[in-house]
Write a protein that holds these residues in place. Structure first.
Motif, PDB file in Angstrom:
ATOM      1  N   GLY A 214      54.208  37.613  73.679  1.00  0.00           N
ATOM      2  CA  GLY A 214      53.192  37.257  72.691  1.00  0.00           C
ATOM      3  C   GLY A 214      52.590  35.885  72.922  1.00  0.00           C
ATOM      4  N   LEU A 215      53.337  35.016  73.615  1.00  0.00           N
ATOM      5  CA  LEU A 215      52.860  33.654  73.889  1.00  0.00           C
ATOM      6  C   LEU A 215      52.178  33.523  75.253  1.00  0.00           C
ATOM      7  CD1 LEU A 215      55.741  31.316  72.626  1.00  0.00           C
ATOM      8  CD2 LEU A 215      53.448  31.549  71.673  1.00  0.00           C
ATOM      9  N   GLN A 216      51.949  34.621  75.943  1.00  0.00           N
ATOM     10  CA  GLN A 216      51.427  34.521  77.308  1.00  0.00           C
ATOM     11  C   GLN A 216      50.116  33.727  77.398  1.00  0.00           C
ATOM     12  OE1 GLN A 216      51.507  38.103  79.631  1.00  0.00           O
ATOM     13  NE2 GLN A 216      49.844  37.436  80.951  1.00  0.00           N
ATOM     14  N   PRO A 217      49.095  34.008  76.572  1.00  0.00           N
ATOM     15  CA  PRO A 217      47.877  33.180  76.659  1.00  0.00           C
ATOM     16  C   PRO A 217      48.144  31.711  76.335  1.00  0.00           C
ATOM     17  CG  PRO A 217      47.472  35.186  75.402  1.00  0.00           C
ATOM     18  CD  PRO A 217      48.955  35.077  75.573  1.00  0.00           C
ATOM     19  N   THR A 218      49.031  31.467  75.376  1.00  0.00           N
ATOM     20  CA  THR A 218      49.365  30.086  75.009  1.00  0.00           C
ATOM     21  C   THR A 218      50.099  29.388  76.142  1.00  0.00           C
ATOM     22  OG1 THR A 218      49.600  30.851  72.722  1.00  0.00           O
ATOM     23  CG2 THR A 218      50.441  28.664  73.234  1.00  0.00           C
ATOM     24  N   LEU A 219      50.994  30.090  76.810  1.00  0.00           N
ATOM     25  CA  LEU A 219      51.728  29.529  77.936  1.00  0.00           C
ATOM     26  C   LEU A 219      50.784  29.164  79.079  1.00  0.00           C
ATOM     27  CD1 LEU A 219      54.936  31.760  78.066  1.00  0.00           C
ATOM     28  CD2 LEU A 219      54.897  29.283  77.871  1.00  0.00           C
ATOM     29  N   ILE A 220      49.805  30.015  79.324  1.00  0.00           N
ATOM     30  CA  ILE A 220      48.819  29.721  80.376  1.00  0.00           C
ATOM     31  C   ILE A 220      48.071  28.441  80.048  1.00  0.00           C
ATOM     32  CG2 ILE A 220      46.714  30.527  81.496  1.00  0.00           C
ATOM     33  CD1 ILE A 220      47.734  33.392  80.979  1.00  0.00           C
ATOM     34  N   PHE A 221      47.590  28.342  78.812  1.00  0.00           N
ATOM     35  CA  PHE A 221      46.841  27.154  78.395  1.00  0.00           C
ATOM     36  C   PHE A 221      47.702  25.901  78.483  1.00  0.00           C
ATOM     37  CE2 PHE A 221      45.772  24.199  74.940  1.00  0.00           C
ATOM     38  CZ  PHE A 221      44.474  23.862  75.300  1.00  0.00           C
ATOM     39  N   ALA A 222      48.925  25.973  77.971  1.00  0.00           N
ATOM     40  CA  ALA A 222      49.807  24.797  77.968  1.00  0.00           C
ATOM     41  C   ALA A 222      50.189  24.388  79.385  1.00  0.00           C
ATOM     42  CB  ALA A 222      51.063  25.096  77.147  1.00  0.00           C
ATOM     43  N   VAL A 224      48.465  24.920  82.222  1.00  0.00           N
ATOM     44  CA  VAL A 224      47.311  24.355  82.923  1.00  0.00           C
ATOM     45  C   VAL A 224      46.998  22.946  82.425  1.00  0.00           C
ATOM     46  CG1 VAL A 224      44.822  24.599  83.272  1.00  0.00           C
ATOM     47  CG2 VAL A 224      46.303  26.588  83.503  1.00  0.00           C
ATOM     48  N   THR A 225      46.971  22.761  81.106  1.00  0.00           N
ATOM     49  CA  THR A 225      46.643  21.440  80.565  1.00  0.00           C
ATOM     50  C   THR A 225      47.717  20.409  80.911  1.00  0.00           C
ATOM     51  OG1 THR A 225      47.630  22.105  78.443  1.00  0.00           O
ATOM     52  CG2 THR A 225      45.231  22.304  78.673  1.00  0.00           C
ATOM     53  N   THR A 226      48.984  20.816  80.883  1.00  0.00           N
ATOM     54  CA  THR A 226      50.059  19.883  81.225  1.00  0.00           C
ATOM     55  C   THR A 226      50.007  19.510  82.702  1.00  0.00           C
ATOM     56  OG1 THR A 226      51.454  20.880  79.521  1.00  0.00           O
ATOM     57  CG2 THR A 226      52.551  19.499  81.142  1.00  0.00           C
ATOM     58  N   ALA A 227      49.724  20.485  83.561  1.00  0.00           N
ATOM     59  CA  ALA A 227      49.615  20.197  84.993  1.00  0.00           C
ATOM     60  C   ALA A 227      48.465  19.239  85.273  1.00  0.00           C
ATOM     61  CB  ALA A 227      49.430  21.496  85.776  1.00  0.00           C
ATOM     62  N   ILE A 228      47.324  19.453  84.630  1.00  0.00           N
ATOM     63  CA  ILE A 228      46.179  18.570  84.832  1.00  0.00           C
ATOM     64  C   ILE A 228      46.479  17.173  84.306  1.00  0.00           C
ATOM     65  CG2 ILE A 228      43.787  18.152  84.146  1.00  0.00           C
ATOM     66  CD1 ILE A 228      43.373  21.173  84.191  1.00  0.00           C
ATOM     67  N   LEU A 281      42.475  22.612  91.658  1.00  0.00           N
ATOM     68  CA  LEU A 281      41.811  23.906  91.510  1.00  0.00           C
ATOM     69  C   LEU A 281      42.683  25.044  92.015  1.00  0.00           C
ATOM     70  CD1 LEU A 281      38.147  22.979  92.573  1.00  0.00           C
ATOM     71  CD2 LEU A 281      39.022  23.349  90.269  1.00  0.00           C
ATOM     72  N   VAL A 282      43.344  24.830  93.150  1.00  0.00           N
ATOM     73  CA  VAL A 282      44.231  25.863  93.695  1.00  0.00           C
ATOM     74  C   VAL A 282      45.409  26.099  92.760  1.00  0.00           C
ATOM     75  CG1 VAL A 282      45.829  26.391  95.578  1.00  0.00           C
ATOM     76  CG2 VAL A 282      43.559  25.476  96.085  1.00  0.00           C
ATOM     77  N   LEU A 283      45.974  25.012  92.216  1.00  0.00           N
ATOM     78  CA  LEU A 283      47.103  25.143  91.297  1.00  0.00           C
ATOM     79  C   LEU A 283      46.712  25.923  90.054  1.00  0.00           C
ATOM     80  CD1 LEU A 283      50.015  24.345  90.531  1.00  0.00           C
ATOM     81  CD2 LEU A 283      49.066  22.266  89.510  1.00  0.00           C
ATOM     82  N   VAL A 284      45.568  25.599  89.480  1.00  0.00           N
ATOM     83  CA  VAL A 284      45.109  26.305  88.284  1.00  0.00           C
ATOM     84  C   VAL A 284      44.845  27.777  88.600  1.00  0.00           C
ATOM     85  CG1 VAL A 284      43.222  26.486  86.614  1.00  0.00           C
ATOM     86  CG2 VAL A 284      44.154  24.240  87.199  1.00  0.00           C
ATOM     87  N   TYR A 285      44.258  28.043  89.775  1.00  0.00           N
ATOM     88  CA  TYR A 285      43.973  29.422  90.170  1.00  0.00           C
ATOM     89  C   TYR A 285      45.253  30.243  90.262  1.00  0.00           C
ATOM     90  CZ  TYR A 285      42.841  33.338  93.247  1.00  0.00           C
ATOM     91  OH  TYR A 285      42.720  34.585  93.796  1.00  0.00           O
ATOM     92  N   PHE A 286      46.278  29.681  90.922  1.00  0.00           N
ATOM     93  CA  PHE A 286      47.527  30.423  91.083  1.00  0.00           C
ATOM     94  C   PHE A 286      48.272  30.559  89.766  1.00  0.00           C
ATOM     95  CE2 PHE A 286      47.074  29.570  95.663  1.00  0.00           C
ATOM     96  CZ  PHE A 286      47.325  30.844  96.142  1.00  0.00           C
TER      97      PHE A 286
END
Length: 294
Positions: A214-222, A224-228, A281-286
């Motif tokens: 259920g948290l999959q979209p939230t995990l993606i957002f968190a 990506v933003t944390t990595a950036i 960009l590559v990190l976010v893509y993967f």
């Protein structure tokens, strides 16, 4: 009887109307995002400075220098270590806190505000605070001394200096991720947990099979933003360690700053910045591909 004649308004054309409303935003995007990136890419193929002598084209020599410079590879290793050691704990700890707060209705508001507070504190101020905490005669070493542990030369040791930056970055990002996860948890229907409980699922099984999907979209957002946030880290290094000792805490953004504004080697710094942009960009893509986001 006179007929009314209706003229077709330009707003009736959806495509034309969309482009009309999007044009101001696209102009700003082009001026402040696309053009700087394009100019950065061009600058990475040049040498010289912004003086009367100007800049001149040298092709791929800056990128070749990156490949042959040991300091650059050390900085890349530092950045990779710093990113992995920051992103994983900040996501795991904030997710655990969010799950606990989701079940604590009485203190949820107070604790959420307390945990989120570090996110709005200036990184420079936080960096100065951590520098004071971990100095040789600071509170951390004083606490170690109380327990009979030999004080650690935190900021002057090549092994211990990086963990100080990592702890600061985790502490800084924790509250934001926790609030994001808490919002995601509250969006999961309670009926899913009730159905899992009726099927005999324990707390861990409910977390693994209901909460995480259920948290999959939230995990993606968190993620990506944390990595950036981690990859663009600069203030921690600038305030606390200055890239030392022996280049052990020098991260890629600080390295770019040194080459551009201390050595005035703008072409070489632009090449390093282009590598950072490509890596991001590559990190976010993967990350998006790994989590199955379309």
């Amino acid at each position: 009887m006179q007929k009314k004649i209706y003229t077709k308004s330009w707003l009736d054309n959806d495509t034309f109307a969309a482009w009309t409303f999007l044009t101001p935003a696209l102009i700003l995007l082009g001026i402040f995002v696309i053009w700087p990136i394009a100019y950065l890419f061009y600058l990475s193929f040049t040498a010289g400075s912004f003086t009367s002598s100007g800049i001149y084209w040298i092709g791929l020599k800056n990128y070749w220098r990156l490949l042959l410079t040991p300091d650059f590879w050390q900085v890349l290793g530092n950045t990779a270590y710093f990113t992995v050691a920051t992103v994983i704990p900040s996501l795991a700890i904030s997710l655990g806190l969010a799950v606990l707060l989701d079940r604590s209705l009485a203190l949820r508001g107070i604790l959420r505000s307390a945990y989120f507070l570090p996110s709005i504190i200036s990184l420079v101020a936080a960096g100065l605070g951590f520098r004071w905490l971990f100095q040789n005669t600071g509170p951390v070493n004083a606490l170690l001394d109380v327990f009979g542990i030999t004080p650690i030369f935190w900021l002057g040791d090549t092994f211990w200096a990086m963990p100080v930056l990592i702890i600061l970055s985790i502490w800084k990002q924790l509250g934001f991720n926790m609030v994001v996860f808490l919002a995601g948890l509250q969006a999961i229907p309670a009926s899913r947990y009730e159905a899992a409980e009726l099927d005999g699922a324990n707390a861990w099984q409910q977390f693994w099979h209901v909460t995480l999907p259920g948290l999959q979209p939230t995990l993606i957002f968190a993620t990506v933003t944390t990595a950036i946030f981690t990859l663009r880290s600069f203030e921690q290094v600038y305030v606390i360690t200055g890239g030392g000792p022996l280049n052990s805490t020098n991260l890629l953004v600080y390295y770019i700053y040194q080459e551009a504004f201390a050595q005035f080697d703008f072409g070489y710094a632009a090449a390093a910045a282009t590598v950072l942009l490509a890596f991001t960009l590559v990190l976010v893509y993967f990350q998006l591909r790994t989590w199955g986001e379309e």
